[in-house]
Design an enzyme around this catalytic site. Structure first.
Site, PDB file in Angstrom:
ATOM      1  N   HIS A  84      42.790   6.337  27.539  1.00 28.55           N
ATOM      2  CA  HIS A  84      43.835   6.273  26.503  1.00 28.55           C
ATOM      3  C   HIS A  84      44.563   7.607  26.345  1.00 28.55           C
ATOM      4  CE1 HIS A  84      40.743   7.569  23.413  1.00 28.55           C
ATOM      5  NE2 HIS A  84      41.800   8.140  22.866  1.00 28.55           N
ATOM      6  N   ASP A 220      36.393   4.091  29.182  1.00 29.33           N
ATOM      7  CA  ASP A 220      37.636   4.758  28.776  1.00 29.33           C
ATOM      8  C   ASP A 220      37.792   6.132  29.446  1.00 29.33           C
ATOM      9  OD1 ASP A 220      39.885   5.691  27.448  1.00 29.33           O
ATOM     10  OD2 ASP A 220      39.206   5.080  25.466  1.00 29.33           O
ATOM     11  N   SER A 650      38.957  13.070  21.694  1.00 28.49           N
ATOM     12  CA  SER A 650      39.018  12.118  22.794  1.00 28.49           C
ATOM     13  C   SER A 650      39.060  12.876  24.105  1.00 28.49           C
ATOM     14  CB  SER A 650      40.273  11.260  22.694  1.00 28.49           C
ATOM     15  OG  SER A 650      40.017  10.184  21.844  1.00 28.49           O
TER      16      SER A 650
HETATM   17  N1  ARG Z   1      40.192   4.703  18.315  1.00 20.60           N
HETATM   18  C1  ARG Z   1      40.367   5.576  19.443  1.00 20.60           C
HETATM   19  C2  ARG Z   1      41.031   6.869  19.014  1.00 20.60           C
HETATM   20  O1  ARG Z   1      41.707   7.123  18.156  1.00 20.60           O
HETATM   21  C3  ARG Z   1      41.025   4.942  20.624  1.00 20.60           C
HETATM   22  C4  ARG Z   1      42.467   4.574  20.463  1.00 20.60           C
HETATM   23  C5  ARG Z   1      43.086   3.909  21.656  1.00 20.60           C
HETATM   24  N2  ARG Z   1      42.668   2.525  21.843  1.00 20.60           N
HETATM   25  C6  ARG Z   1      43.227   1.441  21.213  1.00 20.60           C
HETATM   26  N3  ARG Z   1      42.752   0.250  21.420  1.00 20.60           N
HETATM   27  N4  ARG Z   1      44.274   1.545  20.407  1.00 20.60           N
HETATM   28  O2  ARG Z   1      41.973   7.269  18.663  1.00 20.60           O
HETATM   29  N1  GLU Z   2      40.115   8.020  19.937  1.00 19.46           N
HETATM   30  C1  GLU Z   2      40.169   9.263  19.205  1.00 19.46           C
HETATM   31  C2  GLU Z   2      41.089  10.282  19.876  1.00 19.46           C
HETATM   32  O1  GLU Z   2      42.083   9.900  20.438  1.00 19.46           O
HETATM   33  C3  GLU Z   2      38.802   9.777  19.000  1.00 19.46           C
HETATM   34  C4  GLU Z   2      38.214   8.953  17.967  1.00 19.46           C
HETATM   35  C5  GLU Z   2      38.008   9.701  16.699  1.00 19.46           C
HETATM   36  O2  GLU Z   2      38.928   9.782  15.869  1.00 19.46           O
HETATM   37  O3  GLU Z   2      36.889  10.235  16.581  1.00 19.46           O
HETATM   38  O4  GLU Z   2      40.932  11.484  19.756  1.00 19.46           O
END
Ligand code: ARG
Ligand code: GLU
Length: 719
Positions: A84, A220, A650
Site C-alpha cells: 500500500h 502487504d 507502514s
Molecule cells: N490501515 C492501513 C494503514 O493505514 C492500511 C491502509 C491501506 N489499505 C486499505 N485497505 N485501505 O494505513
Molecule cells: N497502515 C498504516 C500506515 O500507512 C499503519 C497502520 C497504523 O496506523 O498503525 O502507516
C-alpha cells in the site's frame, strides 16, 4: 473499591514503560531503554541500533517518499516496504495489457526495474540535540509571541551552523510540544526503482473488509531499489546510475516467531498525542469522531451503491473509496478502544495525582482549569471545522475544482497574467487526472446529502446564506444548493466544458468562473467559515498549544522518575515489545500468528477482496512451502505484537533480538488504534507480515529467486 481501581489505573499510567508503550528517539536508547530491551530478550546494544561513527541498524532504515518507512535488505540497495506504500507507483506503471496491480510485477533483471520520478528515499545520518541552542534567551515569563520570535531567530542560526556535506539536508523539529528541539542531518536519494510487487490478491488480500482487522492474511509488501551516482551519492534518474551500496542492511531470519519473542519496530511514525488533558479525550470520543464518522458513512454508502452496480465505476472509485474508508474505520475502532479501556477515567485519575503532587502555590495548578475553559470554547468551533473540512474539503469532490478555480482567479487579480498562465497550466494537468476518475452523478448525490447534513447539524450562523434550511434559494429564486440543480448548471463537473472555459483569455476565464453557481456557493461558504470559525479557532488553539507545552513540562517535572517519550512527528523512532495475542472480548482469545489455512478459509472465488489465484491454491494443496514453512509444517502469513506504532510506520521492519528482519509492519488491530492517544498493553497490537511469507511469495510464487540470492537468510535460533 473505587480507590483500588483508580490506584491500579494510576499505577499503570505512571509506570508507563511496561513493554510495548513508547516511540523512542534512537539517540537516547542507551540511557532510557537499553537495559529494559535486554531484559526483554534483546541481544544487541544501543550502539548496534544507533551509532553515527560506524554502521548500525539505523543505516538500513529509510523514510520512503516521506510518508512510509522502508528498509534495506541487500548490499545492493534493495528496499522492502508495503504494497500500500508503493501502490501509487505500481498503479502508475499499470495499463490494461500490463496490469501489475492484478498480475503483480517482477523485474527479472536490473534492466527491467522501473523508474518513479518524484519518489525519494531518505537516510538519517545524525540526530543532534539542539534544545539549548534553540531555547537560548527564552525565559518562562515571555508571552508566547515573544518566545516564538526568539526561537525562530535562533533556529535559523543553529541550522546555518550545523556542519554537513553539500548533498545533505538539515531539519530542526520541536519535541515535547516545543520543550526540546532536535536537528536531523539527512541524505535523500531520488532515483528509486520498482523491483517487485505481488498481485493484489496477495498484497491487498482482504482489502477494506479486513483493513485494521486481526486475524489478518495480507502479504502487504513490495520491493524497490535505490540507485545512486557511481560515487554512491544521490543523483536524479540517469542510465549511468548504479544500485546503491548499502552501508548496512538487514539479514532475514527464517526461523520464525513465537509468542513471547522480542520484537523491535524501527521507522517514521507520523503523529500521536499521548499527553492531552482528559477534556480533549472527551472531545474526541463524544464530539469530533462521531461527526466525522457519520459524514464519511454517508458518503461511502452513496459511492458503494454505484460501485456495486457498475464495474467501470468500481475501478474508477476503488482507490478513493479505500482512502475515505481507511480513516472512517480507524475512528470507529479508536472510539471503541478509548471507551473500552476507560481512557477518559484514566486521564482523570492521572490528573488527580498530578494536582495532588503540586505545591499549594504552584502556578501549574491553573493548567487544568484553564484547559477546561479553553476546550469549552474550542469544542463547538472544532466541531464545525471538522464538519467543514470533511464535507467541503474531503468528501464533495467538486469542491476541489472550485478551490483551484479560486486560486486561478486570485493569481490573476493579485499577480497578473503571467502567474495566471503558469497556474492555469498546472490546474489543467491536475484536472486531467481529476476527471479521469470522476462521476458527476455520484458527486452531486454526495453534494446533496452532505450539504444537508451540514445545514441540519451545524449552527446556521456557520452556514452560507445559500444553504440555510428553508432559505435555499438565491436572490433570483434559483435553488442553489441542490445537487440536481448543480448537476446541470455548474461547468465544474463537466470536463470538456471546463477545459473549454479554461482555454479563453484571462479576463474571460475569470469572469466565467465568477459566474458559475458552484463557485458563488463555495466562495460564500468559505467566507463564512473563515470569519466565523477559522479565525476565532486559531486564536484559541494558539493558547491551547502554548498551554500544552507548559502542561508537558509540568508533567515531566512532577513525575521525575517516569520515562517520557516524545509524541510522534514523522521523525525516526524505535518501539519494542513482544509477539503476543489478546482478548478482544469476553471468552475470545486471538492467537498471534496466522497461516495460509486462513487465506483459504476466507477465499471467495471471483470476489474482488478475497479471491485467491490458482497458483496459490496449488501451492497450498501440495504444501509446497520449501524452507519457509513453520515448525508445524504450515505457511505463516502475519503476526501481531505489542509494539507501539502509528500511521507512517507502514513498511517498518520488525526486527528480532539479534537485529534480523522477521516481519514487515503494515497495520494495527482495530480497538488498539486508540494508542495514538492512550496506549494500553491489553489490546494495542501492531500487525506485521511474516518475513517467511514475503520470501515464499518472491521465491516459490513469483519465481524471482535471483532476488532471494542477493539477500542474507539466517538461522539465529539454530545457532
Ligand atoms: N490501515 C492501513 C494503514 O493505514 C492500511 C491502509 C491501506 N489499505 C486499505 N485497505 N485501505 O494505513
Ligand atoms: N497502515 C498504516 C500506515 O500507512 C499503519 C497502520 C497504523 O496506523 O498503525 O502507516
Amino acid at each position: 473499591m473505587k480507590s483500588t481501581i483508580t490506584g491500579i489505573l494510576l499505577f499503570l499510567f505512571i509506570n508507563v514503560s511496561f513493554a510495548g508503550e513508547g516511540m523512542w528517539l534512537p539517540l537516547f536508547l542507551k540511557s532510557l531503554n537499553e537495559a529494559e530491551m535486554q531484559q526483554m530478550g534483546m541481544k544487541l546494544t544501543a550502539e548496534d541500533i544507533y551509532n553515527v561513527n560506524r554502521g548500525s541498524l539505523k543505516d538500513a532504515i529509510v523514510h520512503f517518499g516521506g510518508f512510509c518507512t522502508s528498509e534495506l535488505i541487500s548490499a545492493e540497495g534493495l528496499l522492502l516496504t508495503n504494497h500500500h506504500c508503493g501502490y501509487g507507483q505500481i498503479q502508475n506503471h499499470s495499463t490494461l495489457e500490463k496490469n501489475y496491480l492484478k498480475k503483480g510485477f517482477w523485474a527479472m533483471n536490473r534492466g527491467e526495474e522501473l523508474a518513479n520520478p518524484g519518489l525519494t528515499a531518505t537516510f538519517i545520518n545524525e540526530i543532534i540535540d539542539v534544545s539549548e541552542r534553540v531555547l537560548k534567551q527564552v525565559d518562562e515569563n515571555m508571552t508566547t509571541s515573544e518566545r516564538q520570535a526568539v526561537i525562530s531567530k535562533n533556529l535559523s542560526k543553529v541550522e546555518a551552523d550545523i556542519k554537513r556535506e553539500a548533498y545533505q539536508d538539515v531539519s530542526i523539529r520541536p519535541f515535547f510540544n516545543g520543550n526540546q528541539y532536535f536537528a536531523f542531518i539527512t541524505t535523500t536519494y531520488r532515483d528509486i526503482r520498482l523491483v517487485g510487487a505481488p498481485p493484489e490478491s496477495i498484497g491487498k488480500y482482504g482489502s477494506d473488509t479486513d483493513n485494521w482487522v486481526w486475524p489478518r492474511h495480507t502479504g502487504d509488501f513490495s520491493l524497490f531499489r535505490i540507485y545512486a551516482a557511481p560515487d554512491n551519492l544521490p543523483a536524479d534518474y540517469s542510465e549511468e546510475n548504479v544500485p546503491y551500496k548499502s552501508k548496512h542492511y538487514l539479514p532475514i531470519s527464517i526461523d520464525g516467531v513465537e509468542k513471547g519473542d522480542f520484537t523491535m519496530v524501527f521507522g517514521f511514525p507520523g503523529r500521536t498525542q499521548e499527553y492531552l488533558p482528559s477534556v480533549a479525550i472527551k472531545e474526541i470520543t463524544e464530539v469530533l469522531n462521531p461527526a466525522k464518522i457519520s459524514i464519511r458513512e454517508k458518503a461511502l454508502s452513496i459511492i458503494d451503491k454505484y460501485m456495486r452496480a457498475n464495474e467501470e465505476i468500481r475501478i474508477q472509485y476503488a482507490s478513493k473509496y479505500a482512502r475515505v474508508a481507511n480513516y472512517w474505520k480507524k475512528w470507529i475502532g479508536e472510539s471503541t478502544g478509548l471507551t473500552k479501556t476507560k481512557a477518559y477515567q484514566k486521564k482523570k485519575g492521572f490528573e488527580k495525582e498530578f494536582t495532588k503532587r503540586l505545591p499549594k502555590d504552584s502556578p501549574y495548578r491553573n493548567i487544568l482549569p484553564q484547559f477546561d475553559q479553553l476546550y469549552k470554547e474550542r469544542t463547538p468551533l472544532a466541531y464545525v471545522r471538522d464538519y467543514y473540512s470533511e464535507v467541503a474539503g474531503r468528501n464533495i469532490e467538486i469542491m476541489r475544482v472550485s478551490q483551484m478555480a479560486d486560486r486561478l482567479v486570485s493569481s490573476y487579480e493579485d499577480n497578473g497574467e503571467a502567474r495566471f498562465n503558469s497556474y492555469r497550466e498546472r490546474m489543467i494537468t491536475s484536472l486531467e487526472s481529476f476527471y479521469k476518475n470522476y462521476r458527476p452523478e455520484i458527486d452531486m448525490e454526495v453534494f446533496e446529502a452532505l450539504t444537508k447534513m451540514y445545514s441540519d447539524n451545524v449552527d446556521a450562523k456557520y452556514a452560507p446564506k445559500l444553504m440555510k434550511s428553508g432559505n435555499r434559494e438565491d436572490d433570483n429564486g434559483r435553488n442553489m444548493i441542490s445537487g440536481s440543480y448543480l448537476l446541470n448548471k455548474t461547468v465544474f463537473n463537466k470536463k470538456s466544458e471546463m477545459m473549454n472555459l479554461l482555454a479563453g483569455d484571462a479576463e474571460s476565464v475569470v469572469n466565467a468562473i465568477k459566474a458559475d453557481p458552484l463557485y458563488i456557493f463555495s466562495k460564500s461558504w468559505k467566507e463564512v467559515f473563515d470569519k466565523e470559525v477559522a479565525k476565532p479557532l486559531s486564536a484559541i488553539e494558539f493558547q491551547i498549544d502554548s498551554l500544552q507545552r507548559i502542561y508537558m513540562k509540568a508533567q515531566m517535572e512532577t513525575f521525575p522518575k517516569r520515562k517520557f517519550y516524545p509524541d510522534a512527528n514523522s521523525t525516526m523512532r524505535v518501539t519494542y515489545g513482544k509477539v503476543n495475542g489478546y482478548n478482544p472480548s469476553d471468552a475470545v482469545y486471538y492467537e498471534p500468528v496466522t497461516y495460509l489455512e486462513g487465506v483459504i478459509e476466507k477465499y471467495k472465488p471471483g470476489d474482488y477482496e478475497f479471491d485467491v489465484s490458482d497458483k496459490m491454491l496449488k501451492l497450498f494443496e501440495n504444501k509446497d512451502y520449501g524452507q519457509y514453512a513453520d515448525r508445524n509444517g504450515k505457511l505463516p502469513i502475519c503476526f501481531i505484537g505489542t509494539n507501539h506504532t502509528t500511521g507512517g510506520n507502514s513498511g517498518s521492519p520488525a526486527i528480532d533480538a539479534h537485529g534480523n528482519l522477521i516481519g514487515l509492519n503494515f497495520d494495527r488491530a482495530w480497538e488498539g488504534t486508540m494508542s495514538d492517544y492512550n496506549y494500553d498493553p491489553s489490546i494495542c497490537r501492531n500487525i506485521m507480515v511474516d518475513a517467511r511469507y514475503i520470501l515464499f511469495v518472491i521465491d516459490k510464487y513469483a519465481g524471482a529467486k535471483h532476488l532471494i540470492d542477493e539477500m542474507s537468510l539466517v538461522h539465529p535460533k539454530k545457532n
